[in-house]
Design a protein around this motif. Structure first.
Motif, PDB file in Angstrom:
ATOM      1  N   LYS A  19     -35.599   1.907 109.950  1.00 41.29           N
ATOM      2  CA  LYS A  19     -36.707   2.733 109.454  1.00 41.29           C
ATOM      3  C   LYS A  19     -36.271   4.201 109.368  1.00 41.29           C
ATOM      4  O   LYS A  19     -36.568   4.879 108.395  1.00 41.29           O
ATOM      5  N   LYS A  20     -35.548   4.666 110.376  1.00 45.40           N
ATOM      6  CA  LYS A  20     -35.059   6.049 110.344  1.00 45.40           C
ATOM      7  C   LYS A  20     -34.078   6.242 109.203  1.00 45.40           C
ATOM      8  O   LYS A  20     -34.105   7.260 108.524  1.00 45.40           O
ATOM      9  N   GLU A  21     -33.220   5.242 108.986  1.00 43.71           N
ATOM     10  CA  GLU A  21     -32.266   5.316 107.868  1.00 43.71           C
ATOM     11  C   GLU A  21     -33.015   5.381 106.546  1.00 43.71           C
ATOM     12  O   GLU A  21     -32.648   6.129 105.651  1.00 43.71           O
ATOM     13  N   ARG A  24     -34.488   8.786 106.083  1.00 44.48           N
ATOM     14  CA  ARG A  24     -33.428   9.739 105.761  1.00 44.48           C
ATOM     15  C   ARG A  24     -33.032   9.584 104.291  1.00 44.48           C
ATOM     16  O   ARG A  24     -32.903  10.566 103.573  1.00 44.48           O
ATOM     17  N   LEU A  25     -32.878   8.344 103.845  1.00 44.98           N
ATOM     18  CA  LEU A  25     -32.537   8.054 102.455  1.00 44.98           C
ATOM     19  C   LEU A  25     -33.604   8.644 101.528  1.00 44.98           C
ATOM     20  O   LEU A  25     -33.291   9.311 100.552  1.00 44.98           O
ATOM     21  N   GLN A  26     -34.867   8.413 101.884  1.00 44.44           N
ATOM     22  CA  GLN A  26     -35.969   8.910 101.055  1.00 44.44           C
ATOM     23  C   GLN A  26     -35.972  10.434 100.996  1.00 44.44           C
ATOM     24  O   GLN A  26     -36.209  11.018  99.950  1.00 44.44           O
ATOM     25  N   ARG A  27     -35.674  11.092 102.126  1.00 42.72           N
ATOM     26  CA  ARG A  27     -35.597  12.558 102.143  1.00 42.72           C
ATOM     27  C   ARG A  27     -34.500  13.038 101.190  1.00 42.72           C
ATOM     28  O   ARG A  27     -34.671  14.022 100.478  1.00 42.72           O
ATOM     29  N   GLY A  28     -33.383  12.318 101.189  1.00 42.90           N
ATOM     30  CA  GLY A  28     -32.280  12.680 100.308  1.00 42.90           C
ATOM     31  C   GLY A  28     -32.663  12.547  98.840  1.00 42.90           C
ATOM     32  O   GLY A  28     -32.362  13.420  98.026  1.00 42.90           O
ATOM     33  N   LEU A  29     -33.357  11.461  98.518  1.00 42.06           N
ATOM     34  CA  LEU A  29     -33.776  11.247  97.128  1.00 42.06           C
ATOM     35  C   LEU A  29     -34.823  12.277  96.718  1.00 42.06           C
ATOM     36  O   LEU A  29     -34.820  12.749  95.579  1.00 42.06           O
ATOM     37  N   ARG A  61     -28.839  25.391  97.621  1.00 38.71           N
ATOM     38  CA  ARG A  61     -30.150  25.423  98.283  1.00 38.71           C
ATOM     39  C   ARG A  61     -30.057  24.947  99.729  1.00 38.71           C
ATOM     40  O   ARG A  61     -30.805  25.397 100.580  1.00 38.71           O
ATOM     41  N   LYS A  62     -29.179  23.990  99.990  1.00 32.81           N
ATOM     42  CA  LYS A  62     -28.981  23.426 101.327  1.00 32.81           C
ATOM     43  C   LYS A  62     -27.486  23.367 101.583  1.00 32.81           C
ATOM     44  O   LYS A  62     -26.843  22.345 101.306  1.00 32.81           O
ATOM     45  N   PRO A  63     -26.898  24.460 102.071  1.00 34.39           N
ATOM     46  CA  PRO A  63     -25.438  24.534 102.223  1.00 34.39           C
ATOM     47  C   PRO A  63     -24.816  23.382 103.033  1.00 34.39           C
ATOM     48  O   PRO A  63     -23.678  23.015 102.791  1.00 34.39           O
ATOM     49  N   GLY A  64     -25.554  22.805 103.939  1.00 37.29           N
ATOM     50  CA  GLY A  64     -25.006  21.711 104.742  1.00 37.29           C
ATOM     51  C   GLY A  64     -25.137  20.348 104.087  1.00 37.29           C
ATOM     52  O   GLY A  64     -24.802  19.329 104.693  1.00 37.29           O
ATOM     53  N   PHE A  65     -25.598  20.306 102.841  1.00 37.87           N
ATOM     54  CA  PHE A  65     -25.837  19.026 102.182  1.00 37.87           C
ATOM     55  C   PHE A  65     -24.568  18.188 102.080  1.00 37.87           C
ATOM     56  O   PHE A  65     -23.502  18.670 101.711  1.00 37.87           O
ATOM     57  N   ASN A  66     -24.716  16.901 102.426  1.00 43.65           N
ATOM     58  CA  ASN A  66     -23.629  15.945 102.281  1.00 43.65           C
ATOM     59  C   ASN A  66     -24.269  14.581 102.046  1.00 43.65           C
ATOM     60  O   ASN A  66     -25.060  14.123 102.875  1.00 43.65           O
ATOM     61  N   GLU A  67     -23.937  13.934 100.928  1.00 44.51           N
ATOM     62  CA  GLU A  67     -24.576  12.663 100.588  1.00 44.51           C
ATOM     63  C   GLU A  67     -24.345  11.567 101.631  1.00 44.51           C
ATOM     64  O   GLU A  67     -25.162  10.676 101.798  1.00 44.51           O
ATOM     65  N   SER A  68     -23.234  11.659 102.375  1.00 43.09           N
ATOM     66  CA  SER A  68     -22.963  10.617 103.375  1.00 43.09           C
ATOM     67  C   SER A  68     -24.011  10.638 104.504  1.00 43.09           C
ATOM     68  O   SER A  68     -24.306   9.600 105.085  1.00 43.09           O
ATOM     69  N   TYR A  69     -24.592  11.800 104.773  1.00 42.76           N
ATOM     70  CA  TYR A  69     -25.663  11.897 105.776  1.00 42.76           C
ATOM     71  C   TYR A  69     -26.842  11.004 105.382  1.00 42.76           C
ATOM     72  O   TYR A  69     -27.542  10.468 106.223  1.00 42.76           O
ATOM     73  N   TYR A  70     -27.062  10.862 104.097  1.00 42.65           N
ATOM     74  CA  TYR A  70     -28.188  10.076 103.586  1.00 42.65           C
ATOM     75  C   TYR A  70     -27.797   8.621 103.294  1.00 42.65           C
ATOM     76  O   TYR A  70     -28.574   7.865 102.734  1.00 42.65           O
TER      77      TYR A  70
END
Length: 108
Positions: A19-21, A24-29, A61-70
């Motif tokens: 559920k947390k994953e 997180r995925l939804q936040r990324g999208l 906009r989000k300097p720490g962005f990394n797709e692998s986090y999502y």
């Protein structure tokens, strides 16, 4: 008679991870959709918006962005997931091999 209280507790624990994953995925999208919307507002609806532009803007906009986090190995996979959910529309560009990203406006 014996009660089976421990079994449901285990089930709840098992659901927490995925559920947390999923959240997180939804936040990324959602970030992708917000970024595409911002680019369209900035550039106008007639301008092409490339997948690479979306990623560059997202990183600004989000300097720490990394797709692998999502949960994605590549940003392209993230764009494709957003398209599968009907959040954006992708058009493959034969010449560059990249994607042109279009916003999807739900009927209001």
């Amino acid at each position: 008679s014996r009660q089976r209280a421990p079994a449901p507790k285990n089930k709840v624990k098992q659901k927490t991870g995925p559920k947390k994953e999923e959240e997180r995925l939804q936040r990324g999208l959602d970030l992708i959709v917000e970024t595409v919307d911002a680019l369209i507002e900035e550039r106008g609806e007639e301008e092409k918006i490339w997948g690479s532009m979306v990623k560059q803007t997202l990183k600004r906009r989000k300097p720490g962005f990394n797709e692998s986090y999502y949960g994605f190995r590549a940003f392209t996979q993230m764009l494709e997931a957003a398209e599968r959910q009907g959040l954006i529309e992708l058009e493959h560009d034969e010449r560059s091999g990249g994607y042109i990203v279009k916003a999807v406006y739900p009927d209001a």
